[in-house]
Structure formats: C-alpha cells, structure tokens
Write a protein that holds these residues in place. Structure first.
Motif, PDB file in Angstrom:
ATOM      1  N   GLU A 284       0.038  20.125   5.732  1.00  0.00           N
ATOM      2  CA  GLU A 284      -0.915  21.135   6.163  1.00  0.00           C
ATOM      3  C   GLU A 284      -1.876  20.496   7.161  1.00  0.00           C
ATOM      4  O   GLU A 284      -2.536  19.505   6.856  1.00  0.00           O
ATOM      5  N   ALA A 285      -1.930  21.027   8.375  1.00  0.00           N
ATOM      6  CA  ALA A 285      -2.846  20.500   9.392  1.00  0.00           C
ATOM      7  C   ALA A 285      -4.286  20.865   9.017  1.00  0.00           C
ATOM      8  O   ALA A 285      -4.518  21.888   8.366  1.00  0.00           O
ATOM      9  N   PRO A 286      -5.277  20.035   9.398  1.00  0.00           N
ATOM     10  CA  PRO A 286      -5.147  18.809  10.201  1.00  0.00           C
ATOM     11  C   PRO A 286      -4.691  17.611   9.358  1.00  0.00           C
ATOM     12  O   PRO A 286      -4.906  17.580   8.156  1.00  0.00           O
ATOM     13  N   VAL A 287      -4.073  16.651  10.049  1.00  0.00           N
ATOM     14  CA  VAL A 287      -3.590  15.428   9.419  1.00  0.00           C
ATOM     15  C   VAL A 287      -4.203  14.231  10.149  1.00  0.00           C
ATOM     16  O   VAL A 287      -4.185  14.194  11.385  1.00  0.00           O
ATOM     17  N   LYS A 288      -4.738  13.282   9.391  1.00  0.00           N
ATOM     18  CA  LYS A 288      -5.369  12.112  10.004  1.00  0.00           C
ATOM     19  C   LYS A 288      -4.408  10.931  10.051  1.00  0.00           C
ATOM     20  O   LYS A 288      -3.617  10.713   9.125  1.00  0.00           O
ATOM     21  N   LYS A 289      -4.493  10.184  11.133  1.00  0.00           N
ATOM     22  CA  LYS A 289      -3.688   8.970  11.265  1.00  0.00           C
ATOM     23  C   LYS A 289      -3.959   8.032  10.080  1.00  0.00           C
ATOM     24  O   LYS A 289      -5.102   7.820   9.692  1.00  0.00           O
ATOM     25  N   GLY A 290      -2.873   7.515   9.491  1.00  0.00           N
ATOM     26  CA  GLY A 290      -3.018   6.606   8.360  1.00  0.00           C
ATOM     27  C   GLY A 290      -3.044   7.288   7.015  1.00  0.00           C
ATOM     28  O   GLY A 290      -3.084   6.619   5.976  1.00  0.00           O
ATOM     29  N   GLU A 291      -3.002   8.630   6.999  1.00  0.00           N
ATOM     30  CA  GLU A 291      -3.007   9.347   5.716  1.00  0.00           C
ATOM     31  C   GLU A 291      -1.724   9.026   4.949  1.00  0.00           C
ATOM     32  O   GLU A 291      -0.623   9.074   5.498  1.00  0.00           O
ATOM     33  N   VAL A 292      -1.877   8.719   3.644  1.00  0.00           N
ATOM     34  CA  VAL A 292      -0.723   8.368   2.816  1.00  0.00           C
ATOM     35  C   VAL A 292      -0.039   9.648   2.341  1.00  0.00           C
ATOM     36  O   VAL A 292      -0.662  10.504   1.712  1.00  0.00           O
ATOM     37  N   VAL A 293       1.260   9.757   2.657  1.00  0.00           N
ATOM     38  CA  VAL A 293       2.000  10.951   2.264  1.00  0.00           C
ATOM     39  C   VAL A 293       3.032  10.654   1.170  1.00  0.00           C
ATOM     40  O   VAL A 293       3.618  11.567   0.593  1.00  0.00           O
ATOM     41  N   GLY A 294       3.262   9.374   0.893  1.00  0.00           N
ATOM     42  CA  GLY A 294       4.227   9.012  -0.140  1.00  0.00           C
ATOM     43  C   GLY A 294       4.329   7.511  -0.288  1.00  0.00           C
ATOM     44  O   GLY A 294       3.535   6.754   0.289  1.00  0.00           O
ATOM     45  N   PHE A 295       5.321   7.080  -1.067  1.00  0.00           N
ATOM     46  CA  PHE A 295       5.517   5.648  -1.321  1.00  0.00           C
ATOM     47  C   PHE A 295       7.000   5.316  -1.214  1.00  0.00           C
ATOM     48  O   PHE A 295       7.855   6.051  -1.706  1.00  0.00           O
ATOM     49  N   LEU A 296       7.274   4.196  -0.573  1.00  0.00           N
ATOM     50  CA  LEU A 296       8.646   3.739  -0.393  1.00  0.00           C
ATOM     51  C   LEU A 296       8.997   2.698  -1.443  1.00  0.00           C
ATOM     52  O   LEU A 296       8.273   1.722  -1.641  1.00  0.00           O
ATOM     53  N   SER A 297      10.112   2.901  -2.129  1.00  0.00           N
ATOM     54  CA  SER A 297      10.610   1.924  -3.093  1.00  0.00           C
ATOM     55  C   SER A 297      11.996   1.465  -2.652  1.00  0.00           C
ATOM     56  O   SER A 297      12.625   2.070  -1.780  1.00  0.00           O
ATOM     57  N   ALA A 298      12.453   0.365  -3.268  1.00  0.00           N
ATOM     58  CA  ALA A 298      13.759  -0.196  -2.953  1.00  0.00           C
ATOM     59  C   ALA A 298      14.651  -0.076  -4.175  1.00  0.00           C
ATOM     60  O   ALA A 298      14.291  -0.528  -5.261  1.00  0.00           O
ATOM     61  N   ILE A 299      15.814   0.526  -4.010  1.00  0.00           N
ATOM     62  CA  ILE A 299      16.753   0.717  -5.108  1.00  0.00           C
ATOM     63  C   ILE A 299      17.998  -0.125  -4.842  1.00  0.00           C
ATOM     64  O   ILE A 299      18.662   0.071  -3.814  1.00  0.00           O
ATOM     65  N   PRO A 300      18.308  -1.062  -5.716  1.00  0.00           N
ATOM     66  CA  PRO A 300      19.520  -1.866  -5.505  1.00  0.00           C
ATOM     67  C   PRO A 300      20.767  -0.980  -5.484  1.00  0.00           C
ATOM     68  O   PRO A 300      20.896  -0.075  -6.307  1.00  0.00           O
ATOM     69  N   GLU A 301      21.664  -1.229  -4.523  1.00  0.00           N
ATOM     70  CA  GLU A 301      22.898  -0.446  -4.460  1.00  0.00           C
ATOM     71  C   GLU A 301      23.798  -0.751  -5.652  1.00  0.00           C
ATOM     72  O   GLU A 301      24.596   0.081  -6.071  1.00  0.00           O
TER      73      GLU A 301
END
Length: 452
Positions: free
Chosen positions: A377-394
């Motif tokens: 939803e606008a407005p959106v600020k630079k650097g705003e956290v929208v989620g988290f990245l995780s690593a899943i072993p194949e």
C-alpha cells in the motif's frame, strides 16, 4: 555451585592432574552422526545467531545446580541497568545468607552476620566462586527476599522465551540444603530444573543483553575482601579458563554447577576467529559412567572442538540479493506500479566444512505490510522491511535454531530499494480507464477469435 567437600577435591587432585596431562588438541573430531556426549543432555549453538550445531536429548527437564546463577546474574544486571540497584549499594547480611555462607561443604565465601558488603563484591563472589550465600544476598538486594526473587526468576524465564523451566531458589542448591529457610513458594524437595535447550537460551539471552558478564566470569582467580582478616582466595570453578587446569583456547565463561541431584553440569562459552559458541552439558559422566567435576570439561571440550573444527561460517546469500521471479513487489496505488526488493544484510550460516550443500531462497512476507496478494500500500519508504529471507537446504535436515525467535532474527530482512509515493487521483483515474478499455479490447479480441 554445590562443590564436593574440600577434602574430597584435594583427594581427587592427582587424578585431575593425570587427566589434564592428556588435555591435548584432538587429531580428528567425530562426525555428528557418530558424535556422542557422555551426559544426560547436551547442546551446542552459535552464540551470535542461536543456530544449533549439535543436540542430544535437548528438551528433557534436568537439574541445573549452580547454572541457576545465570538467571540471578541476569536479574541483577537488569536491575543495575535500570538503576534500581547500584554496584556500590550496601547490603547488611541477613541470618539466612549468613547461615548458608558459613557452610564450607558448599561453595561459599563466609559472610559476617550484620556486616555490610557492597553489591559488586557479592556479584564477584557469586560469578567467580559460585558463592551461594552471596547469591542469596543478591536476591535479597534485588527483590527484598529470595521468595520474591524466585517469582522474578520464573517471570523473566517466560519473558525470555524459555520453554522448559522451574526456578525454586537463587543459588541452585537443592532446597533441602537451605537449612529449612528455603523460599516459601517451594518445598524442601524442590529443585531448579531446565532443559538443555532452555539453559542454552538463558545463556544466549544473558550474553546478548549483558555481555559484560564475561568480564567477571572470565576472571580465573581473585581475592574476596583482599587485605582484610576476611580475605579468601577465590579460584574460578570454570577450570577451562586458559590459565587453569583444563585451559581451553578462547574460553570466556560461563557457569558450572554440581549437586547430587543434577550431577556435574557446565555452560561454556568460547570465542575463536570472531566466532562465539555456547555449549551446555548436563549430568556429565566419565567413561566409567561416574559423574565427576572433570567429566563436564572433557565433554565440553568435545563439543567445542566439534563446533570450531567441523563448521565454518559461510555467506549463503549476499547483501542486495534478489530472489529470481520475486525481484519486485506490486504497489497498485503508487506512482510506480512496482518496487524492487532485496536483502538488507547477507545471510550467513554455520555449515560443515567440505560440504557443498545447495540452498533454496525463501521469502516470508510480513502480513502486516503486504495484503493477501502480496501487494504494498503506497506510500512506501526506501528500506522498509517487507519480509525475511531464509535458506532451505535442497537436501538433508533443515537449519535448526534455539527457538523461532532466533530463526527469525538470523534471517535476512528483505527491504524495498526506493521510496514510492502514492499516485494522485488523476493518475489513478487514468489507470482505471486504461484498465477498463484494455479489458474490453481483450474481451472483444477473444470473442472475434472464437468466431473462427
């Protein structure tokens, strides 16, 4: 810590020296599938992220003896930080603290009844020498009584996210050793109990919130009330400190514990090459199956060697990483219809040396920021956290952490690359009209195509 009687330690000295003579670096560290710690429970974690490197029976409630004092340290340091208590604050010895402190079959510095001591010297006696009377004194300083202090201990355990715990006193002694003066909330049969996971979590939180505890916990020897008739030479019960009998490179703390109920226990912390590990062994035993003070150090060395020798920190996804197919997020009412997203920090894991495990990226978007269609939803600020990245072993086991909280903190935040202002009404109107005619035209094309 409840030590064995002093003369028992003296009698064991020759055998300790013999074991210490074999205290050499291991040539080969066992693989995890063959790894066995001679203890009722054990766990090894990364001290920065809480990633679990090894676990053995991690969730069973067991006695913790004087590892209890990590919670007493936490609550005192918290009170100091909040300016409810000061280091030079004076404490007048109660009858309870006096009677416990006079029992030299326990770890203690004798306190004089009615005498005053400052908080810092009581803290040092507890942290270096595991003085039980001093721990009771600190409980009385912070909460007025040990009974009230125990309430704070259990409340804080819940706040810190410990899952399996029961605190019944401030020292870690068995209530039956408190000469009938144990906290009113418990019974003479009560014991302090935690799981290995909860013990590691407590140490993790203590070091994260009050890392200065290691400045005292790492002191190998010090005199209590030096220069007075009450002077006592204190030697740290953590014999893995570099200058002591089982000296281990990089050892910095943290807390031993021994009672008949708990057996020999130890929460160790060590640092090498910028890496910090936290280990816990509970009811450690020697090869004959006997619980002994040195067994906890032998098993801790096994754990720490495994962590330092078999693992390395590896950057799985770099800072600024973009997941293929998810390089941008829609912003329907923004001046720009999309905004690029990327990781704010690198994602680093402890991985087995020599292994080439491949990892898949996975973004978990924040439901509080994105709608069900994963739109912003606008407005959106630079650097705003929208989620988290995780690593899943194949292949293989998923990456494990102490709790979901540590897992979330270890993941890399996904942020928007630039600010997107909200589009004005005219732009939104033109988009709506364009969308209408585009849809109508597509419908007409589909209809004509259908004729043929």
């Amino acid at each position: 810590m409840r030590s064995k009687k002093f003369n028992q330690y003296v009698a064991m000295l020759l055998s300790l020296i013999l074991v210490a003579s074999l205290w050499l670096p291991t040539q080969t560290v066992q693989a995890e599938e063959n790894m066995k710690v001679n203890a009722s429970a054990a766990i090894l974690i990364d001290g920065e992220t809480g990633q679990i490197l090894f676990e053995q029976n991690p969730d069973q409630l067991l006695g913790i003896a004087s590892m209890t004092k990590m919670m007493t340290e936490y609550l005192l340091l918290e009170a100091i930080n909040e300016k409810k208590v000061t280091w030079d604050q004076q404490y007048t010895v109660s009858e309870y603290a006096y009677k416990i402190s006079q029992d030299r079959s326990l770890s203690n510095v004798p306190l004089r009844l009615g005498e005053t001591y400052n908080v810092r010297e009581l803290y040092e006696a507890m942290t270096i020498y595991s003085a039980n009377g001093a721990a009771i004194a600190i409980a009385e300083v912070v909460a007025g009584s040990e009974t009230e202090f125990v309430k704070l201990m259990n409340k804080k355990a819940k706040e810190l996210g410990l899952k399996d715990y029961k605190f019944v006193n401030a020292s870690g002694l068995s209530n039956s050793d408190l000469k009938g003066m144990h906290p009113k909330s418990g019974t003479p049969e009560d014991e302090n109990v935690l799981s290995a996971r909860a013990t590691a979590k407590l140490a993790f939180e203590l070091l994260e919130d009050y890392p200065e505890v290691l400045e005292t916990a790492s002191i190998p020897k010090k005199s209590f009330r030096e220069g007075t008739t009450d002077e006592i030479k204190m030697s740290n019960w953590n014999w893995m400190l570099p200058s002591l009998l089982f000296g281990y490179e990089g050892m910095t703390g943290l807390k031993t514990g021994t009672t008949d109920f708990a057996g020999s226990c130890f929460t160790g912390t060590a640092e090498r090459d910028g890496r910090q590990l936290i280990s816990v062994v509970m009811n450690a035993k020697d090869e004959s199956g006997k619980s002994s003070p040195e067994a906890r150090f032998v098993e801790t060395k096994k754990l720490l060697d495994y962590g330092f020798d078999q693992f390395e920190q590896k950057e799985i996804f770099k800072k600024g990483y973009q997941v293929k197919g998810q390089e941008a997020v829609d912003v329907p009412k923004g001046k720009s219809k999309q905004v690029a997203v990327q990781t704010e920090t690198p994602l680093v894991l402890n991985v087995k040396k020599g292994e080439n495990t491949k990892y898949k990226p996975y973004i978990e978007y924040k439901s509080s920021v994105l709608n069900e269609e994963n739109q912003l939803e606008a407005p959106v600020k630079k650097g705003e956290v929208v989620g988290f990245l995780s690593a899943i072993p194949e292949k293989g086991e998923p990456v494990k952490y102490l709790t979901a909280e540590e897992e979330k903190q270890a993941n890399s935040p996904v942020v928007v690359k630039e600010t997107v202002e909200k589009a004005n009404w005219f732009v939104l109107s033109m988009r709506a009209i364009g969308s209408f005619f585009s849809g109508a035209w597509s419908g007409l094309v589909d209809m004509v195509t259908g004729w043929f």
